[in-house]
Design a protein around this motif. Sequence first.
Motif, short mmCIF file in Angstrom:
data_model
loop_
_atom_site.label_atom_id
_atom_site.label_comp_id
_atom_site.label_asym_id
_atom_site.label_seq_id
_atom_site.Cartn_x
_atom_site.Cartn_y
_atom_site.Cartn_z
N PHE A 29 0.83 -1.20 0.00
CA PHE A 29 0.00 0.00 0.00
C PHE A 29 0.86 1.25 0.00
N CYS A 32 2.42 1.73 -3.40
CA CYS A 32 1.43 2.24 -4.35
C CYS A 32 1.22 3.74 -4.15
N ASN A 36 2.06 6.69 -6.95
CA ASN A 36 0.95 7.51 -7.45
C ASN A 36 0.87 8.89 -6.78
N ASP A 40 -4.63 8.12 -3.11
CA ASP A 40 -5.12 6.81 -2.67
C ASP A 40 -6.31 6.32 -3.49
N CYS A 43 -5.13 3.38 -5.39
CA CYS A 43 -4.64 2.26 -4.57
C CYS A 43 -5.76 1.62 -3.76
N GLN A 46 -5.11 -2.23 -2.78
CA GLN A 46 -4.14 -2.42 -1.71
C GLN A 46 -4.69 -1.94 -0.37
#
Length: 80
Positions: A29, A32, A36, A40, A43, A46
Amino acid sequence: MGRKAGSLYINSKKFGNVAKPCMKEMITFLNCLSVNQMNDEKCVRQKELLSTCMDAQTNKKNKPFGSINYHLQRLSKGRK
């Protein structure tokens, strides 16, 4: 404040680091998020895996017994 000489003692802090149940999910997580730019929304998968892992850990019951050092002290008192 110290321990008596000759008494049994186990450092429980050494054994506390053995199980890190959601570490893999948390690392994926966080990776990710870093890829990015802290977005979030990309993601979600994740994040769901991490939350399910954490929820599964909170549902586990704690042992009703005391610490291992407590039981070692009880055993040594009965031995004397």
